[in-house]
Motif scaffolding. Structure first.
Motif, mmCIF file in Angstrom:
data_model
loop_
_atom_site.group_PDB
_atom_site.id
_atom_site.type_symbol
_atom_site.label_atom_id
_atom_site.label_comp_id
_atom_site.label_asym_id
_atom_site.label_seq_id
_atom_site.Cartn_x
_atom_site.Cartn_y
_atom_site.Cartn_z
ATOM 1 N N THR B 17 0.833 -1.205 0.000
ATOM 2 C CA THR B 17 0.000 0.000 0.000
ATOM 3 C C THR B 17 0.869 1.257 0.000
ATOM 4 O O THR B 17 0.534 2.259 -0.637
ATOM 5 N N ALA B 18 1.992 1.196 0.729
ATOM 6 C CA ALA B 18 2.901 2.346 0.763
ATOM 7 C C ALA B 18 3.410 2.643 -0.641
ATOM 8 O O ALA B 18 3.477 3.808 -1.078
ATOM 9 N N ASP B 19 3.772 1.553 -1.389
ATOM 10 C CA ASP B 19 4.221 1.732 -2.775
ATOM 11 C C ASP B 19 3.131 2.430 -3.580
ATOM 12 O O ASP B 19 3.387 3.322 -4.375
ATOM 13 N N MET B 20 1.863 1.986 -3.308
ATOM 14 C CA MET B 20 0.740 2.521 -4.070
ATOM 15 C C MET B 20 0.595 4.023 -3.832
ATOM 16 O O MET B 20 0.366 4.785 -4.775
ATOM 17 N N GLN B 21 0.755 4.428 -2.556
ATOM 18 C CA GLN B 21 0.654 5.856 -2.241
ATOM 19 C C GLN B 21 1.719 6.650 -2.990
ATOM 20 O O GLN B 21 1.433 7.643 -3.651
ATOM 21 N N ASN B 22 2.967 6.192 -2.888
ATOM 22 C CA ASN B 22 4.070 6.867 -3.584
ATOM 23 C C ASN B 22 3.798 6.959 -5.068
ATOM 24 O O ASN B 22 3.929 8.023 -5.683
ATOM 25 N N VAL B 322 4.347 4.322 -30.826
ATOM 26 C CA VAL B 322 4.902 4.813 -29.562
ATOM 27 C C VAL B 322 6.158 4.002 -29.230
ATOM 28 O O VAL B 322 6.400 2.969 -29.813
ATOM 29 N N THR B 323 6.918 4.515 -28.285
ATOM 30 C CA THR B 323 8.046 3.741 -27.768
ATOM 31 C C THR B 323 8.481 4.359 -26.447
ATOM 32 O O THR B 323 7.848 5.303 -25.955
ATOM 33 N N GLY B 324 9.531 3.818 -25.855
ATOM 34 C CA GLY B 324 10.045 4.392 -24.616
ATOM 35 C C GLY B 324 10.950 5.559 -24.945
ATOM 36 O O GLY B 324 11.825 5.441 -25.788
ATOM 37 N N GLY B 325 10.718 6.709 -24.301
ATOM 38 C CA GLY B 325 11.491 7.892 -24.671
ATOM 39 C C GLY B 325 12.345 8.395 -23.533
ATOM 40 O O GLY B 325 12.007 8.199 -22.358
ATOM 41 N N LEU B 326 13.443 9.068 -23.895
ATOM 42 C CA LEU B 326 14.336 9.583 -22.865
ATOM 43 C C LEU B 326 13.658 10.679 -22.054
ATOM 44 O O LEU B 326 13.620 10.620 -20.828
ATOM 45 N N SER B 327 13.052 11.680 -22.732
ATOM 46 C CA SER B 327 12.523 12.814 -21.965
ATOM 47 C C SER B 327 11.328 12.388 -21.110
ATOM 48 O O SER B 327 11.188 12.827 -19.974
ATOM 49 N N ARG B 328 10.479 11.497 -21.657
ATOM 50 C CA ARG B 328 9.366 10.958 -20.842
ATOM 51 C C ARG B 328 9.900 10.267 -19.605
ATOM 52 O O ARG B 328 9.356 10.426 -18.509
ATOM 53 N N THR B 329 10.959 9.451 -19.808
ATOM 54 C CA THR B 329 11.475 8.669 -18.685
ATOM 55 C C THR B 329 12.119 9.567 -17.626
ATOM 56 O O THR B 329 11.980 9.324 -16.423
ATOM 57 N N VAL B 330 12.803 10.616 -18.099
ATOM 58 C CA VAL B 330 13.376 11.573 -17.153
ATOM 59 C C VAL B 330 12.263 12.171 -16.287
ATOM 60 O O VAL B 330 12.365 12.222 -15.059
ATOM 61 N N LEU B 331 11.163 12.596 -16.925
ATOM 62 C CA LEU B 331 10.022 13.147 -16.180
ATOM 63 C C LEU B 331 9.489 12.121 -15.182
ATOM 64 O O LEU B 331 9.185 12.454 -14.031
ATOM 65 N N ASN B 332 9.379 10.872 -15.632
ATOM 66 C CA ASN B 332 8.829 9.804 -14.797
ATOM 67 C C ASN B 332 9.680 9.622 -13.546
ATOM 68 O O ASN B 332 9.167 9.589 -12.421
ATOM 69 N N VAL B 333 10.997 9.544 -13.744
ATOM 70 C CA VAL B 333 11.906 9.333 -12.618
ATOM 71 C C VAL B 333 11.870 10.543 -11.694
ATOM 72 O O VAL B 333 11.787 10.402 -10.473
ATOM 73 N N ASP B 334 11.892 11.746 -12.288
ATOM 74 C CA ASP B 334 11.862 12.958 -11.466
ATOM 75 C C ASP B 334 10.557 13.096 -10.693
ATOM 76 O O ASP B 334 10.519 13.706 -9.631
ATOM 77 N N SER B 335 9.479 12.548 -11.238
ATOM 78 C CA SER B 335 8.189 12.603 -10.533
ATOM 79 C C SER B 335 8.189 11.677 -9.321
ATOM 80 O O SER B 335 7.271 11.732 -8.509
ATOM 81 N N GLY B 336 9.183 10.817 -9.236
ATOM 82 C CA GLY B 336 9.280 9.927 -8.077
ATOM 83 C C GLY B 336 8.811 8.512 -8.348
ATOM 84 O O GLY B 336 8.542 7.754 -7.422
ATOM 85 N N ALA B 337 8.723 8.132 -9.632
ATOM 86 C CA ALA B 337 8.262 6.786 -9.966
ATOM 87 C C ALA B 337 9.243 5.740 -9.451
ATOM 88 O O ALA B 337 10.443 5.883 -9.608
ATOM 89 N N LYS B 338 8.700 4.708 -8.790
ATOM 90 C CA LYS B 338 9.559 3.651 -8.268
ATOM 91 C C LYS B 338 9.232 2.303 -8.906
ATOM 92 O O LYS B 338 9.999 1.357 -8.805
#
Lengths: 577, 577
Positions: B17-22, B322-338
């Motif tokens: 659940t903690a993961d879910m909140q994050n 579509v595909t996996g992108g660098l700028s999208r992934t940077v945003l994702n990581v910076d948003s706190g995605a775990k």
């Protein structure tokens, strides 16, 4: 330099009158022998049979002067002739002026391409044709050629370039078989086979010398040709539906450049390239076989020049692409040829034939030319080759099979392209799945081998990995994954030695990957070392960022690497397996 | 097996659940950040901007469930979007239903291809894209993309996909620049650059926590977007010629299969292949960069599966590849995605945006989307890369340059094909000109090295030659020539040892050549030996005719070969150089 531009000087400077006598006799014999073949292959190319003689004049002279083989005979050859037909047919109907013009253009383009390949030293491109691809291509082409001749053997109309349309067309028209033509074909085929097996024996019994026997043994085609021509003429078989050559045109066909659209030229380029490459590879392999036998030297780049000029010569004679052929060369050697002078002399005699003897060809039945073609094609179909390959490597045997079937079903050009592409893909697949061996030391000696196959000493903290492939873009990323896995499976290691005995090359993509590996392992406190790096690879490494970021050392020998690193630990090496 | 088919289980089984909140917080932040980019890249693909949001729903969910990266964000990406535009434009006019249908078809085909590559384990094909080709391709594409956006920045009409038509078209239309649009663009570009460099510093001074600073630092695009949209709405700039998004269609576009001819489908296949390969390579390299950082594992074959399903998902949503992108992934990581859960959560929020917030996009000026694209493209143009390569290898630097210019002048697809073909030809050229070194023994130790670089002992009667390349069709015939020359230059030799440390593979063509070499040298009474043959190559040799015809022996080590053969002579080794 002079020799490079004019290699004929090598043999011309020592040429004697005695040589001239020998070569003149050989040249006359060769001319008589080679005429049926030349006529037949012109027909195979979809051109008037007589063009085969045109194609035997200038090309032969030019190759004799600019080629490097002492015995290779250049002229119309089965494979390039049938490739000519399949290249020209999409643009014109066989028998028309347009068809002849495009065939001439093909010879010209092919000649220019060979010259360009020679000047740019691009002969290595011909290495693209691997043994399985050539083998499958030749067997399938031989079958297609024979199937394509059946209509002439039966005296029927049929068309098609590939298996299905050919069989279909033959099935539809077989009812209209001309019985006289069919009988003539059967008798000729039987005669040729019988003469091939028993003529030498009979001649021997009749008391001919061994040299004469060997010579006449090859004269089957010309005898059958003369005999059937006389038969047709005397029995007026042409009135019974037997197709004959008839009148020979009195002028040489010319390249009528006005008749050619620029887009035909463009579409002809790929075919010209394939004809050139196939012709060149076939020719060089024949030349090398004989060169090895007689201790001569073949220079592939000069061969490109010689064959290029020969093809331009053929275009100037109003004929189609030529190359060095196996059966022509066999005839040449058997005729007693000792120098390229026979090529020049036979050209003169063929020219005389063209001037004075063409009326003799009037009653020559075309079915006999097809018989000569078909019989010579049978020996090109090799099942043995496939079986040998199957035992040696399933992968290459399958490559042969695929090439074979694609040629049969989709045609020669598509088959060749598919075969070459698959060879490259197979090779790339191999290079991108490099073998990576964990190696250990042979007890007592300074030799390191893979621990999967040999009992060797290893150390729990020092892992040596031998990479059995050049490091380049095709396997750079794979290497990263594989090394990570190996390190993951060997938890105790502190030093990873990459043994580079088999690394023959390194490129920028691989440097990037090595950089990532070094950084990745540095996080786990594992040092990366290199050993036995080749001089040329070392030169590259020194120009890269790798020496700066490498956590370990670069050792000259693997032995030194192990000795140096083992000193940092107290434990003795342990023997595994 | 279950994990193989459904890799999400690896992280789902331990999900708390903690993961879910994050992940929920990260998902919301990511959604806000990624909207401008998604709209912009849809426009880049020539589609209504809103399609960019469609493409961010199902693909993201499917990749989260079937991909292997924990942090990769999948959706519209600049390179694949612009490749989509250049693939679809030949068949339809941007803005029409036909255009949308073909873009959807492209996504579907691309998805199927990725799945097929995954099932056939053909991921290695992506290795064809070498570092110089990728680098040249990306720099040139970025320039083309920026040039393509200038028309939106100026509010003019212009067209063209490649350098010359684009520049020409811009030159013709530049006089009709819309001043308001131009000012809006300039202000936005300046804001974005200033925010990129100073926003973090200002936020820090304002007392925000480091995490918040890092997060807001990336929020430049959304702030500019909101600000300019409000400006357009309040000042009615759309009446002054500023182009806005306007009404969003209320239904999702569908793949209208009736509108597609089979020949369009056929012509689309090469483009679909290139989009797939480029998308996959880009995606995997981003995934691997982050995987290395966070100690995770990427399985390229499973990635093919994940991206394949994502593209099929995109087609089902009525969107484009579509595909996996660098700028999208940077945003994702910076948003706190775990975990991949953020991908699923952000998909839900984007769906909510689509349902309820689209009216907010009405006044969004399209010029701002072009600003966002252009600014993010600038950093992809790398001159540094070229300079590094030039120092490392002129050949690879030239390959980069050629790819770069062909992309600029002839377009992305042609450039890519030319680059890959040249990489392969360069590699083949290298492999068909193998380095062959005459080796000698280091005095005192059991180590053998090339005598050109090292002082080593040799023997006048025993010549050791190390072949620095796998033996296969591309160099089989070259090997023959080279060995003959070397033997010719060393008249006294009786034994030729081929040291095979660097021979990683052998094929049927090479066996044929070795056979010829052995026979040729046997005539000159020179015995041919092999040493240090690798296990896998030995397996092949044993299946061939070579052991039967070999005149010498096969030695396990080079040391043993020299010791054994030296015994047959009385002379001592001589040191040369």
């Amino acid at each position: 330099m002079f020799i490079r531009l004019f290699p004929a000087w090598r043999w011309l400077k020592d040429y004697t009158t005695a040589d001239m006598q020998n070569d003149t006799i050989a040249g006359i014999v060769f001319t008589i022998m080679v005429v049926p073949q030349s006529l037949a292959y012109a027909m195979l190319a979809g051109l008037p049979a007589i063009t085969g003689l045109y194609a035997s004049v200038l090309p032969s002279v030019l190759y004799s002067l600019f080629g490097t083989s002492q015995t290779l005979a250049v002229g119309p050859v089965a494979l390039t002739s049938v490739m000519t037909a399949s290249a020209v047919l999409p643009f014109a109907v066989s028998g028309t002026d347009q068809y002849t013009t495009i065939a001439i253009l093909l010879a010209f383009l092919s000649g220019i391409m060979l010259l360009v390949l020679s000047i740019l030293q691009l002969g290595f491109l011909t290495n693209l044709l691997s043994h399985p691809v050539i083998s499958g291509f030749i067997s399938a082409s031989a079958i297609l050629i024979i199937l394509g001749q059946i209509k002439h053997l039966l005296g029927i109309q049929a068309h098609g370039n590939t298996l299905i349309p050919l069989l279909n067309s033959l099935y539809v028209h077989i009812k209209s078989t001309n019985i006289v033509t069919f009988l003539l074909s059967i008798i000729s085929i039987a005669s040729l086979f019988l003469m091939k097996h028993y003529f030498a024996i009979i001649l021997g019994r009749l008391g001919f010398s061994e040299k004469m026997v060997q010579l006449f043994d090859k004269s089957g085609p010309i005898l059958v040709l003369v005999f059937t021509t006389l038969m047709v003429a005397n029995l007026s078989l042409d009135n019974m539906g037997v197709s004959i050559i008839g009148d020979v045109p009195s002028t040489i066909p010319k390249l009528n450049i006005d008749a050619i659209h620029i887009n035909i030229l463009e579409k002809l380029l790929p075919s010209a390239f394939l004809v050139s490459i196939v012709g060149f590879v076939g020719s060089v392999s024949v030349a090398q076989t004989y060169a090895a036998k007689y201790r001569q030297d073949i220079d592939p780049n000069q061969e490109l020049m010689g064959l290029g000029l020969a093809n331009i010569g053929s275009a100037l004679c109003g004929a189609f692409p030529v190359t060095g052929g196996l059966s022509r060369t066999v005839l040449n050697v058997d005729s007693g040829a000792k120098s390229p002078m026979t090529g020049i002399i036979s050209a003169v005699f063929i020219l005389l034939t063209l001037f004075f003897l063409t009326p003799l060809f009037f009653y020559l039945p075309t079915a006999i030319l097809s018989v000569i073609i078909s019989v010579s094609m049978v020996r090109l179909i090799s099942l043995q080759d496939f079986c040998n390959l199957w035992y040696f490597s399933k992968r290459e045997a399958i490559l042969l099979l695929i090439t074979f079937f694609v040629v049969l079903v989709e045609g020669m050009e598509t088959g060749l392209i598919v075969g070459v592409t698959l060879s490259l893909l197979f090779f790339l697949w191999h290079a991108s799945h490099p073998h990576i061996a964990i190696v250990g030391r042979f007890p007592g000696i300074e030799h390191f081998r893979g621990i999967q196959r040999f009992t060797a000493e290893t150390n729990t903290h020092i892992l040596t990995v031998r990479i059995d492939e050049s490091l380049f873009f095709a396997n750079a990323r794979v290497l990263e994954d594989r090394l990570k896995t190996i390190v993951f499976q060997n938890a105790d290691i502190k030093h990873l030695i990459l043994m580079c005995t088999a690394v023959n090359m390194i490129d920028a993509s691989a440097i990037q990957s090595l950089e990532k590996i070094v950084n990745h392992l540095a996080d786990s406190s594992i040092k990366v070392h290199l050993s036995e790096v080749k001089g040329s690879v070392m030169d590259k490494l020194e120009k890269s960022i790798l020496p700066g970021i490498l956590t370990g050392e670069i050792f000259l020998t693997q032995q030194k690497a192990i000795q140096t690193l083992e000193k940092t630990f107290n434990n003795t090496p342990e023997t595994i397996k």
